[in-house]
Design a protein around this motif. Structure first.
Motif, PDB file in Angstrom:
ATOM      1  N   THR A 175       0.820  -1.227   0.072  1.00  0.00           N
ATOM      2  CA  THR A 175      -0.089   0.013   0.088  1.00  0.00           C
ATOM      3  C   THR A 175       0.894   1.230  -0.087  1.00  0.00           C
ATOM      4  O   THR A 175       0.559   2.417  -0.612  1.00  0.00           O
ATOM      5  N   GLN A 176       2.035   1.342   0.782  1.00  0.00           N
ATOM      6  CA  GLN A 176       2.875   2.428   0.775  1.00  0.00           C
ATOM      7  C   GLN A 176       3.284   2.763  -0.505  1.00  0.00           C
ATOM      8  O   GLN A 176       3.522   3.699  -1.054  1.00  0.00           O
ATOM      9  N   ARG A 177       3.788   1.583  -1.293  1.00  0.00           N
ATOM     10  CA  ARG A 177       4.582   1.720  -2.597  1.00  0.00           C
ATOM     11  C   ARG A 177       3.584   2.197  -3.588  1.00  0.00           C
ATOM     12  O   ARG A 177       3.811   3.026  -4.164  1.00  0.00           O
ATOM     13  N   ARG A 178       2.083   1.804  -3.326  1.00  0.00           N
ATOM     14  CA  ARG A 178       1.134   2.265  -4.559  1.00  0.00           C
ATOM     15  C   ARG A 178       0.755   3.923  -4.234  1.00  0.00           C
ATOM     16  O   ARG A 178       0.906   4.636  -5.433  1.00  0.00           O
ATOM     17  N   VAL A 179       1.005   4.320  -2.923  1.00  0.00           N
ATOM     18  CA  VAL A 179       0.716   5.449  -2.842  1.00  0.00           C
ATOM     19  C   VAL A 179       1.877   6.681  -3.200  1.00  0.00           C
ATOM     20  O   VAL A 179       1.838   7.466  -3.956  1.00  0.00           O
ATOM     21  N   VAL A 180       3.267   6.017  -2.911  1.00  0.00           N
ATOM     22  CA  VAL A 180       4.236   6.728  -3.272  1.00  0.00           C
ATOM     23  C   VAL A 180       4.439   6.569  -4.955  1.00  0.00           C
ATOM     24  O   VAL A 180       4.902   7.812  -5.485  1.00  0.00           O
ATOM     25  N   ASP A 181       4.148   5.664  -5.494  1.00  0.00           N
ATOM     26  CA  ASP A 181       4.251   5.413  -6.907  1.00  0.00           C
ATOM     27  C   ASP A 181       3.188   6.369  -7.582  1.00  0.00           C
ATOM     28  O   ASP A 181       3.729   7.231  -8.499  1.00  0.00           O
ATOM     29  N   ALA A 182       2.155   6.528  -7.046  1.00  0.00           N
ATOM     30  CA  ALA A 182       1.119   7.715  -7.297  1.00  0.00           C
ATOM     31  C   ALA A 182       1.662   9.095  -7.281  1.00  0.00           C
ATOM     32  O   ALA A 182       1.426   9.832  -8.140  1.00  0.00           O
ATOM     33  N   PHE A 183       2.246   9.157  -6.118  1.00  0.00           N
ATOM     34  CA  PHE A 183       2.960  10.528  -5.921  1.00  0.00           C
ATOM     35  C   PHE A 183       3.994  10.774  -6.953  1.00  0.00           C
ATOM     36  O   PHE A 183       3.859  12.078  -7.351  1.00  0.00           O
ATOM     37  N   LEU A 184       4.744  10.082  -7.107  1.00  0.00           N
ATOM     38  CA  LEU A 184       5.673  10.375  -8.026  1.00  0.00           C
ATOM     39  C   LEU A 184       5.235  10.695  -9.359  1.00  0.00           C
ATOM     40  O   LEU A 184       5.617  11.565 -10.133  1.00  0.00           O
ATOM     41  N   ALA A 185       4.002   9.839  -9.904  1.00  0.00           N
ATOM     42  CA  ALA A 185       3.411  10.134 -11.117  1.00  0.00           C
ATOM     43  C   ALA A 185       2.687  11.470 -11.454  1.00  0.00           C
ATOM     44  O   ALA A 185       3.139  12.141 -12.285  1.00  0.00           O
ATOM     45  N   ALA A 186       2.116  11.728 -10.394  1.00  0.00           N
ATOM     46  CA  ALA A 186       1.343  13.057 -10.153  1.00  0.00           C
ATOM     47  C   ALA A 186       2.361  14.170 -10.059  1.00  0.00           C
ATOM     48  O   ALA A 186       2.373  15.379 -10.721  1.00  0.00           O
ATOM     49  N   SER A 187       3.426  14.021  -9.434  1.00  0.00           N
ATOM     50  CA  SER A 187       4.513  14.969  -9.276  1.00  0.00           C
ATOM     51  C   SER A 187       5.355  15.332 -10.894  1.00  0.00           C
ATOM     52  O   SER A 187       5.611  16.311 -11.130  1.00  0.00           O
ATOM     53  N   ARG A 188       5.572  14.273 -11.500  1.00  0.00           N
ATOM     54  CA  ARG A 188       6.173  14.140 -12.875  1.00  0.00           C
ATOM     55  C   ARG A 188       5.140  15.103 -13.764  1.00  0.00           C
ATOM     56  O   ARG A 188       5.605  15.820 -14.588  1.00  0.00           O
ATOM     57  N   ALA A 189       3.736  14.748 -13.470  1.00  0.00           N
ATOM     58  CA  ALA A 189       2.872  15.506 -14.460  1.00  0.00           C
ATOM     59  C   ALA A 189       2.423  16.993 -14.124  1.00  0.00           C
ATOM     60  O   ALA A 189       1.851  17.533 -14.604  1.00  0.00           O
ATOM     61  N   GLY A 190       3.031  17.096 -12.857  1.00  0.00           N
ATOM     62  CA  GLY A 190       2.455  18.501 -12.427  1.00  0.00           C
ATOM     63  C   GLY A 190       1.074  18.681 -11.912  1.00  0.00           C
ATOM     64  O   GLY A 190       0.451  19.611 -12.302  1.00  0.00           O
ATOM     65  N   ASP A 191       0.443  17.349 -11.796  1.00  0.00           N
ATOM     66  CA  ASP A 191      -0.872  17.179 -11.249  1.00  0.00           C
ATOM     67  C   ASP A 191      -1.391  17.672 -10.218  1.00  0.00           C
ATOM     68  O   ASP A 191      -1.337  16.761  -9.182  1.00  0.00           O
ATOM     69  N   PHE A 192      -1.984  18.991  -9.927  1.00  0.00           N
ATOM     70  CA  PHE A 192      -2.252  19.602  -8.707  1.00  0.00           C
ATOM     71  C   PHE A 192      -3.410  18.799  -7.977  1.00  0.00           C
ATOM     72  O   PHE A 192      -3.209  18.334  -6.705  1.00  0.00           O
ATOM     73  N   GLU A 193      -4.502  18.542  -8.631  1.00  0.00           N
ATOM     74  CA  GLU A 193      -5.455  17.880  -8.172  1.00  0.00           C
ATOM     75  C   GLU A 193      -5.195  16.435  -7.618  1.00  0.00           C
ATOM     76  O   GLU A 193      -5.718  15.980  -6.510  1.00  0.00           O
ATOM     77  N   ALA A 194      -4.316  15.679  -8.397  1.00  0.00           N
ATOM     78  CA  ALA A 194      -3.945  14.346  -8.146  1.00  0.00           C
ATOM     79  C   ALA A 194      -3.206  14.336  -6.790  1.00  0.00           C
ATOM     80  O   ALA A 194      -3.310  13.330  -5.909  1.00  0.00           O
ATOM     81  N   LEU A 195      -2.318  15.383  -6.728  1.00  0.00           N
ATOM     82  CA  LEU A 195      -1.338  15.498  -5.409  1.00  0.00           C
ATOM     83  C   LEU A 195      -2.451  15.607  -4.154  1.00  0.00           C
ATOM     84  O   LEU A 195      -2.125  15.111  -3.198  1.00  0.00           O
ATOM     85  N   ILE A 196      -3.455  16.871  -4.435  1.00  0.00           N
ATOM     86  CA  ILE A 196      -4.181  16.857  -3.174  1.00  0.00           C
ATOM     87  C   ILE A 196      -4.892  15.859  -2.769  1.00  0.00           C
ATOM     88  O   ILE A 196      -4.986  15.471  -1.546  1.00  0.00           O
ATOM     89  N   THR A 197      -5.104  14.806  -3.597  1.00  0.00           N
ATOM     90  CA  THR A 197      -6.021  13.487  -3.221  1.00  0.00           C
ATOM     91  C   THR A 197      -5.057  12.701  -2.517  1.00  0.00           C
ATOM     92  O   THR A 197      -5.495  11.900  -1.679  1.00  0.00           O
ATOM     93  N   LEU A 198      -3.750  12.774  -2.770  1.00  0.00           N
ATOM     94  CA  LEU A 198      -2.958  11.831  -2.218  1.00  0.00           C
ATOM     95  C   LEU A 198      -2.275  12.252  -0.938  1.00  0.00           C
ATOM     96  O   LEU A 198      -1.903  11.488   0.043  1.00  0.00           O
ATOM     97  N   LEU A 199      -2.425  13.623  -0.510  1.00  0.00           N
ATOM     98  CA  LEU A 199      -1.740  14.006   0.341  1.00  0.00           C
ATOM     99  C   LEU A 199      -2.782  14.373   1.862  1.00  0.00           C
ATOM    100  O   LEU A 199      -3.675  14.702   1.415  1.00  0.00           O
ATOM    101  N   ASP A 200      -2.352  14.188   3.042  1.00  0.00           N
ATOM    102  CA  ASP A 200      -3.237  14.294   4.180  1.00  0.00           C
ATOM    103  C   ASP A 200      -3.177  15.611   4.279  1.00  0.00           C
ATOM    104  O   ASP A 200      -2.390  16.526   3.716  1.00  0.00           O
ATOM    105  N   PRO A 201      -4.540  16.323   4.585  1.00  0.00           N
ATOM    106  CA  PRO A 201      -4.710  17.638   4.679  1.00  0.00           C
ATOM    107  C   PRO A 201      -3.777  18.400   5.588  1.00  0.00           C
ATOM    108  O   PRO A 201      -3.249  19.598   5.422  1.00  0.00           O
ATOM    109  N   ASP A 202      -3.094  17.919   6.652  1.00  0.00           N
ATOM    110  CA  ASP A 202      -2.020  18.200   7.412  1.00  0.00           C
ATOM    111  C   ASP A 202      -0.564  17.814   7.261  1.00  0.00           C
ATOM    112  O   ASP A 202       0.312  17.705   8.151  1.00  0.00           O
ATOM    113  N   VAL A 203      -0.660  17.434   6.001  1.00  0.00           N
ATOM    114  CA  VAL A 203       0.952  16.908   5.524  1.00  0.00           C
ATOM    115  C   VAL A 203       1.890  17.890   5.938  1.00  0.00           C
ATOM    116  O   VAL A 203       1.955  18.904   5.898  1.00  0.00           O
ATOM    117  N   VAL A 204       3.101  17.174   6.583  1.00  0.00           N
ATOM    118  CA  VAL A 204       4.362  17.906   6.683  1.00  0.00           C
ATOM    119  C   VAL A 204       5.420  17.811   5.940  1.00  0.00           C
ATOM    120  O   VAL A 204       5.567  16.382   5.743  1.00  0.00           O
TER     121      VAL A 204
END
Length: 292
Positions: A175-204
């Protein structure tokens, strides 16, 4: 077998546990190795006949060395500009270094080590030795120049300070790897909305650059700020990245022609990213290697 040979044999047999103690105390593999070297030197001044439990004796010896090092380093870390992060333990899928494997199997997350750094040296030692390694308080007390009752109070105070601040990651590595892979893909694409869905509201998001200049903030809190940062820098930075195990959890390693450029520890909680720790300090990356 004379004392020197006996100590050498026992020290090597207990090395993985001693290294784990030192790493939890110091947050640095390099400093942990220095602590073990100093502990070994001190064994050469001791006599085996006075030791009834060599495992406990070696752990308390390493603890004594570590608290001396923590006290000497405390002022230096207090004067640090920006964020201090631990030295990461990194492995890729193809890495088969037995020592790395041992560390990863018994590692603690970067996020917990950051919180341990907030403790006073004596509190940290009492908590680490007792709560993580089962050392009784009557053995801890002489190291911190306290009575056993006072040593117990140090550990209790450490637990109170840690309560509510330690982020417990998802235990499920896939599960950790799936979330990290999705984060990498969204970061490469500069996909703001996808990143928001992956991040905890209070992410540090923390950054440790060491002596390197850093144009952005060393600390960001909140999904929108972190997503904006990843959207801005991700399309270029993420192309250098690949998944890795960072302190036993799913994380990221970035490489270039010069070798390892960054290590990213990621804490996944309830399938969302709660903490991101970006290590750029070249001193902390010098020991990180990956297979071609």
């Amino acid at each position: 077998m004379d004392d020197l040979d006996w100590f050498a044999e026992q020290f090597e047999a207990h090395r993985p546990r001693l290294q784990a103690v030192a790493y939890r105390m110091l947050g640095s593999l390099t400093e942990a190795e220095d602590a073990l070297q100093e502990a070994w030197i001190r064994t050469t001044r001791s006599q085996s006949s006075s030791i009834d439990n060599i495992s406990a004796w070696l752990v308390t010896l390493v603890g004594r060395v570590c608290i001396d090092m923590l006290r000497s380093h405390q002022s230096r870390r207090e004067n640090l500009v920006g964020t201090w992060l631990p030295e990461p333990v990194v492995s890729t899928e193809e890495t088969h270094d037995p020592e790395q494997a041992s560390l990863l199997a018994d590692s603690v997350g970067l996020a917990l080590l950051v919180v341990l750094e907030s403790l006073e040296p004596a509190e940290r030692l009492a908590f680490v030795l007792h709560d993580m390694f089962g050392v009784p308080f009557d053995k801890i007390a002489p190291i911190v120049d306290r009575t056993p009752v006072a040593a117990r109070q140090l550990a209790s105070r450490a637990r109170r300070r840690l309560r509510g601040t330690v982020t417990m990651p998802d235990a499920d590595l896939p599960t950790q790897r799936r979330v990290v892979d999705a984060f990498l893909a969204a970061s490469r694409a500069g996909d703001f909305e996808a990143l928001i869905t992956l991040l905890d509201p209070d992410v540090v998001f923390r950054v440790d650059t060491g002596p390197r200049p850093w144009l952005g903030p060393a600390l960001l809190v909140g999904a929108r700020d972190v997503a904006e940062h990843a959207t801005t820098f991700g399309p270029r930075f993420a192309t250098l990245c690949q998944p890795a195990l960072v302190n036993g959890a799913a994380g990221i390693i970035a490489t270039g022609r010069a070798g390892v450029l960054a290590v990213v520890g990621i804490t996944v909680v309830d399938e969302h990213i709660a903490e991101i720790d970006l290590v750029l300090d070249p001193d902390k990356l010098s020991g990180v290697t990956i297979d071609d």
